[in-house]
Design an enzyme around this catalytic site. Structure first.
Site, PDB file in Angstrom:
ATOM      1  N   TYR A 270       0.859  -1.188   0.000  1.00 12.51           N
ATOM      2  CA  TYR A 270       0.000   0.000   0.000  1.00 12.51           C
ATOM      3  C   TYR A 270       0.890   1.232   0.000  1.00 12.51           C
ATOM      4  O   TYR A 270       1.784   1.356   0.834  1.00 12.51           O
ATOM      5  CB  TYR A 270      -0.888  -0.013   1.254  1.00 12.51           C
TER       6      TYR A 270
ATOM      7  N   ASP B  84       9.271   2.419   0.067  1.00 11.33           N
ATOM      8  CA  ASP B  84       8.237   3.132   0.814  1.00 11.33           C
ATOM      9  C   ASP B  84       8.441   2.775   2.283  1.00 11.33           C
ATOM     10  O   ASP B  84       8.049   1.698   2.735  1.00 11.33           O
ATOM     11  CB  ASP B  84       6.857   2.695   0.308  1.00 11.33           C
TER      12      ASP B  84
ATOM     13  N   LYS C 255       4.610   8.939   9.247  1.00 12.75           N
ATOM     14  CA  LYS C 255       4.376   8.377  10.584  1.00 12.75           C
ATOM     15  C   LYS C 255       5.416   8.844  11.626  1.00 12.75           C
ATOM     16  O   LYS C 255       5.286   9.925  12.154  1.00 12.75           O
ATOM     17  CB  LYS C 255       4.278   6.858  10.502  1.00 12.75           C
TER      18      LYS C 255
HETATM   19  N1  HOZ Z   1      -2.957   3.748   6.179  1.00  6.47           N
HETATM   20  C1  HOZ Z   1      -3.208   3.513   7.561  1.00  6.47           C
HETATM   21  C2  HOZ Z   1      -3.247   2.052   7.815  1.00  6.47           C
HETATM   22  N2  HOZ Z   1      -2.228   1.334   7.162  1.00  6.47           N
HETATM   23  C3  HOZ Z   1      -4.388   4.339   8.012  1.00  6.47           C
HETATM   24  C4  HOZ Z   1      -5.471   3.707   8.761  1.00  6.47           C
HETATM   25  C5  HOZ Z   1      -6.365   4.692   9.511  1.00  6.47           C
HETATM   26  O1  HOZ Z   1      -5.932   5.722  10.003  1.00  6.47           O
HETATM   27  O2  HOZ Z   1      -7.548   4.402   9.604  1.00  6.47           O
END
Ligand code: HOZ
Length: 442
Positions: free
Chosen positions: A158, A253, A281
């Site tokens: 992702y 990433d 993050k």
């Molecule tokens: N992309 C994050 C999880 N891999 C975000 C999830 C969230 O904040 O709901």
């Protein structure tokens, strides 16, 4: 692990979440699905999401006053523990000077220096506001630098929610079992090629079938968005060679892994240096920050140094920079990563032992402050294998853990995160909770 006959599970007190339910019912009339980001809606694990009231250290409290040992950590940033007193103090001081400048500030230099010194591939860096934004920009940069359009990504990885990455994506897309997303033009994803994670042969084939057309390969060097999947020995090295041979760029990433599985990220841990890196993050210390960086000759393409346009009103925001700087300073203290490695390995070993004791099929592991497991025999090396795990059972496990005061990501396809604030007692209590819940599931 106890031997012969496993003892009966001890029952957890009933979890009262009346206020959470009221708030979530109202939220559903106000926001799509009642949330600001899909995974947190608990759709794949069943039940209602817990509405948070406050977080501190290793814990989260919901609006009904229940306390949870938290292994989501705001999906990664809280590596020093939530609301670390030194981060909060630095933020108070920064607040007095204003919340947004929209102009250069010295804090950007400070965070940039820390990132460049830590991350092997990063000679120059651009700050943005999220991991999605970082990945969007890095994709444009890959294409701008190489003059090629096609990009290889891996199934289950992702890279945020930008159009061209919503192909066989992990995280919320995998959690909700979506085929990809309507609204994404076919023309945009036509240049996104996909390969199974850990399969160098497929990548070789894609390069062979698209000579001189592939700008680069982007991947999570350790996958956290399809559950926790580690690179097989030689996989990252092989990608480094293949990209070099084909005049393409290699992009890690490291939004999840950056400053989490080592101070210098996965690239430091595995000794493979990509051309470009995306981050998020941890480098924001709990405030919205993303970044992309890499070789100076490539970064020289970014406007205003070069012609590739990318901009942002809140980028380099003084509060976000402050939280990031303080967080990295805390992480740099001797012993941080040894401690993270030790407690996370103990947790992961404990989870496996508890499952074995209850006869629940499970495979999993950890690297530094990142861990995960799948409810299947395993091993799991790619997304296809991850999808074969028992997600219905994961839903029951998730509910049971909540009742035992442990907050796990509400998805079988998200990694777990520990922090410096998790005590040995927290880890012991969590393993005991897993044991109880596994026994009740068996
Ligand atoms: N992309 C994050 C999880 N891999 C975000 C999830 C969230 O904040 O709901």
């Amino acid at each position: 692990m106890s031997s012969a006959t496993p003892s009966a599970p001890t029952s957890a007190p009933a979890l009262l979440t009346t206020r959470s339910e009221e708030i979530f019912a109202a939220a559903q009339t106000l926001m799509p699905g009642g949330v600001s980001s899909p995974v947190r809606a608990f759709k794949s694990v069943g039940g209602q999401p817990i509405v948070f009231d406050r977080v501190k250290g290793a814990y989260a409290w919901d609006v009904d006053g229940n306390r949870y040992i938290d292994y989501v950590g705001s999906w990664g940033p809280a590596i020093c523990g939530h609301s670390h007193p030194e981060v909060i103090a630095a933020l108070h001081e920064a607040l007095e000077k204003g919340t947004s400048f929209g102009a250069p500030c010295v804090l950007e230099n400070e965070l940039a220096e820390l990132v460049i010194a830590a991350v092997p591939s990063v000679e120059m860096v651009r700050f943005v506001n999220s991991g999605t934004e970082a990945c969007m920009a890095v994709l444009r940069l890959m294409r701008a630098f190489t003059g090629r359009e096609k990009v290889i990504k891996f199934e289950g990885c992702y890279h945020g929610h930008a159009d061209m990455f919503l192909v066989k994506a992990g995280s919320g897309v995998a959690t909700l079992g979506l085929p990809d997303s309507p609204g994404v033009p076919r023309a945009v994803t036509a240049s996104t090629l996909t390969a199974p994670y850990n399969c160098l042969e497929s990548v070789k084939e894609l390069f062979a079938n698209n000579p001189g057309e592939i700008a680069g390969v982007i991947l999570e060097p350790v996958v956290g968005n399809a559950g926790f999947i580690t690179p097989e020995p030689g996989f990252l090295e092989g990608l480094r060679e293949l990209t070099k041979e084909n005049g393409a760029l290699l992009v890690f990433d490291e939004v999840m892994t950056g400053f989490r599985i080592a101070y210098g990220g996965a690239q430091a841990r595995f000794g493979v240096t990509p051309d470009l890196t995306t981050m998020g993050k941890v480098i924001g210390g709990g405030l919205p920050v993303g970044a992309y960086g890499g070789r100076a000759d490539i970064m020289a393409m970014v406007a205003p140094a070069g012609p590739m346009y990318q901009a942002g009103t809140l980028s380099g925001n003084p509060l976000a920079m402050t939280a990031g700087i303080k967080t990295l300073q805390l992480l740099k203290q001797p012993g941080s990563y040894e401690r993270l490695e030790t407690i996370t390995r103990r947790l992961s070993d404990g989870i496996r032992a508890a499952a074995a004791e209850a006869g629940v099929p499970l495979c999993g592991g950890s690297i530094s402050a990142m861990f995960g497991f799948f409810l299947c025999e395993g091993p799991v090396h790619n997304f296809e294998q991850a999808k074969a795990a028992d997600t219905a059972r994961f839903g029951r496990l998730h509910r049971g853990m909540l009742e035992h005061g442990v907050y796990l990501a509400p998805s079988a396809f998200e990694a777990g995160f520990t922090s410096l604030a998790h005590s040995d007692a927290d880890i012991d209590a969590t393993i005991a909770a897993f044991r109880d819940v596994f026994l009740s599931l068996a």
